[in-house]
Scaffold this motif. Structure first.
Motif, PDB file in Angstrom:
ATOM      1  N   MET A   1     -11.993   9.963  -3.964  1.00 54.27           N
ATOM      2  CA  MET A   1     -10.937  10.700  -4.622  1.00 54.27           C
ATOM      3  C   MET A   1     -10.464   9.875  -5.813  1.00 54.27           C
ATOM      4  O   MET A   1     -10.310   8.668  -5.714  1.00 54.27           O
ATOM      5  CB  MET A   1      -9.778  10.948  -3.644  1.00 54.27           C
ATOM      6  N   ARG A   2     -10.261  10.554  -6.902  1.00 57.03           N
ATOM      7  CA  ARG A   2      -9.816   9.908  -8.137  1.00 57.03           C
ATOM      8  C   ARG A   2      -8.462  10.486  -8.525  1.00 57.03           C
ATOM      9  O   ARG A   2      -8.255  11.692  -8.469  1.00 57.03           O
ATOM     10  CB  ARG A   2     -10.842  10.181  -9.239  1.00 57.03           C
ATOM     11  N   ILE A   3      -7.537   9.612  -8.898  1.00 53.40           N
ATOM     12  CA  ILE A   3      -6.233  10.051  -9.397  1.00 53.40           C
ATOM     13  C   ILE A   3      -6.259   9.912 -10.909  1.00 53.40           C
ATOM     14  O   ILE A   3      -6.466   8.821 -11.435  1.00 53.40           O
ATOM     15  CB  ILE A   3      -5.101   9.186  -8.824  1.00 53.40           C
ATOM     16  N   ILE A   4      -6.099  11.032 -11.607  1.00 57.36           N
ATOM     17  CA  ILE A   4      -6.103  11.027 -13.068  1.00 57.36           C
ATOM     18  C   ILE A   4      -4.677  11.261 -13.542  1.00 57.36           C
ATOM     19  O   ILE A   4      -4.071  12.298 -13.254  1.00 57.36           O
ATOM     20  CB  ILE A   4      -7.068  12.084 -13.626  1.00 57.36           C
ATOM     21  N   LYS A   5      -4.167  10.263 -14.249  1.00 54.89           N
ATOM     22  CA  LYS A   5      -2.799  10.319 -14.754  1.00 54.89           C
ATOM     23  C   LYS A   5      -2.823  10.823 -16.191  1.00 54.89           C
ATOM     24  O   LYS A   5      -3.304  10.132 -17.090  1.00 54.89           O
ATOM     25  CB  LYS A   5      -2.162   8.938 -14.667  1.00 54.89           C
ATOM     26  N   LEU A   6      -2.322  12.025 -16.379  1.00 54.65           N
ATOM     27  CA  LEU A   6      -2.249  12.619 -17.716  1.00 54.65           C
ATOM     28  C   LEU A   6      -1.066  12.003 -18.445  1.00 54.65           C
ATOM     29  O   LEU A   6       0.015  11.855 -17.876  1.00 54.65           O
ATOM     30  CB  LEU A   6      -2.094  14.134 -17.599  1.00 54.65           C
ATOM     31  N   SER A   7      -1.261  11.666 -19.701  1.00 51.55           N
ATOM     32  CA  SER A   7      -0.240  10.937 -20.444  1.00 51.55           C
ATOM     33  C   SER A   7       0.433  11.791 -21.515  1.00 51.55           C
ATOM     34  O   SER A   7      -0.249  12.494 -22.260  1.00 51.55           O
ATOM     35  CB  SER A   7      -0.893   9.725 -21.129  1.00 51.55           C
ATOM     36  N   PRO A   8       1.760  11.689 -21.622  1.00 49.95           N
ATOM     37  CA  PRO A   8       2.447  12.392 -22.708  1.00 49.95           C
ATOM     38  C   PRO A   8       2.046  11.849 -24.086  1.00 49.95           C
ATOM     39  O   PRO A   8       2.303  12.490 -25.098  1.00 49.95           O
ATOM     40  CB  PRO A   8       3.928  12.161 -22.430  1.00 49.95           C
ATOM     41  N   LYS A   9       1.379  10.701 -24.122  1.00 48.63           N
ATOM     42  CA  LYS A   9       0.887  10.146 -25.382  1.00 48.63           C
ATOM     43  C   LYS A   9      -0.375  10.861 -25.859  1.00 48.63           C
ATOM     44  O   LYS A   9      -0.750  10.754 -27.008  1.00 48.63           O
ATOM     45  CB  LYS A   9       0.610   8.648 -25.235  1.00 48.63           C
ATOM     46  N   ASP A  10      -1.032  11.577 -24.938  1.00 49.96           N
ATOM     47  CA  ASP A  10      -2.236  12.336 -25.274  1.00 49.96           C
ATOM     48  C   ASP A  10      -1.825  13.605 -26.016  1.00 49.96           C
ATOM     49  O   ASP A  10      -0.878  14.290 -25.615  1.00 49.96           O
ATOM     50  CB  ASP A  10      -2.996  12.694 -23.995  1.00 49.96           C
ATOM     51  N   ILE A  11      -2.544  13.942 -27.057  1.00 53.52           N
ATOM     52  CA  ILE A  11      -2.225  15.109 -27.883  1.00 53.52           C
ATOM     53  C   ILE A  11      -2.204  16.416 -27.080  1.00 53.52           C
ATOM     54  O   ILE A  11      -1.461  17.343 -27.398  1.00 53.52           O
ATOM     55  CB  ILE A  11      -3.201  15.208 -29.083  1.00 53.52           C
ATOM     56  N   ASP A  12      -2.981  16.494 -26.002  1.00 54.71           N
ATOM     57  CA  ASP A  12      -3.036  17.707 -25.179  1.00 54.71           C
ATOM     58  C   ASP A  12      -1.839  17.854 -24.235  1.00 54.71           C
ATOM     59  O   ASP A  12      -1.611  18.937 -23.698  1.00 54.71           O
ATOM     60  CB  ASP A  12      -4.315  17.732 -24.338  1.00 54.71           C
ATOM     61  N   PHE A  13      -1.067  16.765 -24.006  1.00 55.60           N
ATOM     62  CA  PHE A  13      -0.021  16.798 -22.977  1.00 55.60           C
ATOM     63  C   PHE A  13       1.337  16.287 -23.471  1.00 55.60           C
ATOM     64  O   PHE A  13       1.923  15.391 -22.861  1.00 55.60           O
ATOM     65  CB  PHE A  13      -0.463  15.970 -21.761  1.00 55.60           C
ATOM     66  N   PRO A  14       1.880  16.856 -24.536  1.00 53.32           N
ATOM     67  CA  PRO A  14       3.171  16.356 -25.028  1.00 53.32           C
ATOM     68  C   PRO A  14       4.339  16.640 -24.075  1.00 53.32           C
ATOM     69  O   PRO A  14       5.338  15.943 -24.102  1.00 53.32           O
ATOM     70  CB  PRO A  14       3.362  17.089 -26.355  1.00 53.32           C
ATOM     71  N   ASP A  15       4.194  17.653 -23.214  1.00 55.22           N
ATOM     72  CA  ASP A  15       5.247  17.987 -22.250  1.00 55.22           C
ATOM     73  C   ASP A  15       4.614  18.645 -21.025  1.00 55.22           C
ATOM     74  O   ASP A  15       3.423  18.930 -21.001  1.00 55.22           O
ATOM     75  CB  ASP A  15       6.306  18.894 -22.882  1.00 55.22           C
ATOM     76  N   ARG A  16       5.436  18.889 -20.010  1.00 51.89           N
ATOM     77  CA  ARG A  16       4.918  19.426 -18.742  1.00 51.89           C
ATOM     78  C   ARG A  16       4.295  20.811 -18.908  1.00 51.89           C
ATOM     79  O   ARG A  16       3.262  21.116 -18.303  1.00 51.89           O
ATOM     80  CB  ARG A  16       6.050  19.453 -17.705  1.00 51.89           C
ATOM     81  N   SER A  17       4.877  21.679 -19.728  1.00 52.11           N
ATOM     82  CA  SER A  17       4.318  23.026 -19.875  1.00 52.11           C
ATOM     83  C   SER A  17       2.936  22.991 -20.522  1.00 52.11           C
ATOM     84  O   SER A  17       2.097  23.842 -20.241  1.00 52.11           O
ATOM     85  CB  SER A  17       5.260  23.940 -20.661  1.00 52.11           C
ATOM     86  N   SER A  18       2.687  21.996 -21.356  1.00 57.23           N
ATOM     87  CA  SER A  18       1.372  21.875 -21.989  1.00 57.23           C
ATOM     88  C   SER A  18       0.286  21.557 -20.958  1.00 57.23           C
ATOM     89  O   SER A  18      -0.876  21.913 -21.147  1.00 57.23           O
ATOM     90  CB  SER A  18       1.392  20.817 -23.095  1.00 57.23           C
ATOM     91  N   VAL A  19       0.654  20.906 -19.863  1.00 54.75           N
ATOM     92  CA  VAL A  19      -0.310  20.599 -18.802  1.00 54.75           C
ATOM     93  C   VAL A  19      -0.802  21.901 -18.168  1.00 54.75           C
ATOM     94  O   VAL A  19      -2.004  22.101 -17.982  1.00 54.75           O
ATOM     95  CB  VAL A  19       0.310  19.663 -17.739  1.00 54.75           C
ATOM     96  N   SER A  20       0.126  22.800 -17.867  1.00 53.39           N
ATOM     97  CA  SER A  20      -0.256  24.091 -17.294  1.00 53.39           C
ATOM     98  C   SER A  20      -1.135  24.885 -18.250  1.00 53.39           C
ATOM     99  O   SER A  20      -2.144  25.466 -17.841  1.00 53.39           O
ATOM    100  CB  SER A  20       0.995  24.902 -16.940  1.00 53.39           C
TER     101      SER A  20
END
Length: 141
Positions: A1-20
């Motif tokens: 199992m791998r845990i991938i931590k998405l970062s708000p520093k990444d252009i794709d994830f500036p906020d929580r709604s962008s993750v969805s």
């Protein structure tokens, strides 16, 4: 199992709604679908396997779970210095999830795996087992 931590520093994830939005719209429309880009040092060449269980988190909140449909692959655009690698997320296995990384850490500890996943900077990996699969399945919304 791998845990991938998405970062708000990444252009794709500036906020929580962008993750969805990323999991519902962007990831399925990639070529190939499910193409998850990786920086140089995120996952070693043999660091992810087909069928590996994945937990995605954002600021310690667990947002999605899925399985890998590939190992680490070289990104075909050789000019992409930021993301030279990728792996394929099995889009048929992506689902919304609940909880936070501290919950996973407690669950792992209860089955004898003592791993700091909340405070680690990297993307921790835990060997798959029936107990790990049960923990992963318990995160489904």
């Amino acid at each position: 199992m791998r845990i991938i931590k998405l970062s708000p520093k990444d252009i794709d994830f500036p906020d929580r709604s962008s993750v969805s939005t990323y999991f519902k719209i962007k990831l399925p429309q990639r070529n190939p679908p499910g193409q998850f880009l990786l920086t140089q040092s995120r996952i070693a060449e043999s660091g992810i396997a087909i069928g590996e269980l994945i937990i995605f988190s954002y600021k310690t909140e667990i947002t999605h779970i899925a399985k890998s449909a590939s190992g680490r692959l070289e990104y075909p655009n050789t000019g992409n210095k930021d993301y030279p690698f990728y792996f394929i997320v099995d889009m048929n296995t992506v689902c919304s999830a609940k909880g936070n990384l501290a919950d996973v850490e407690v669950a792992l500890s209860s089955v004898g795996i003592h791993k700091n996943i909340v405070r680690s900077q990297g993307w921790p990996s835990i060997p798959n087992s029936q107990a790990i699969e049960k923990i992963w399945n318990s995160l489904k919304k």
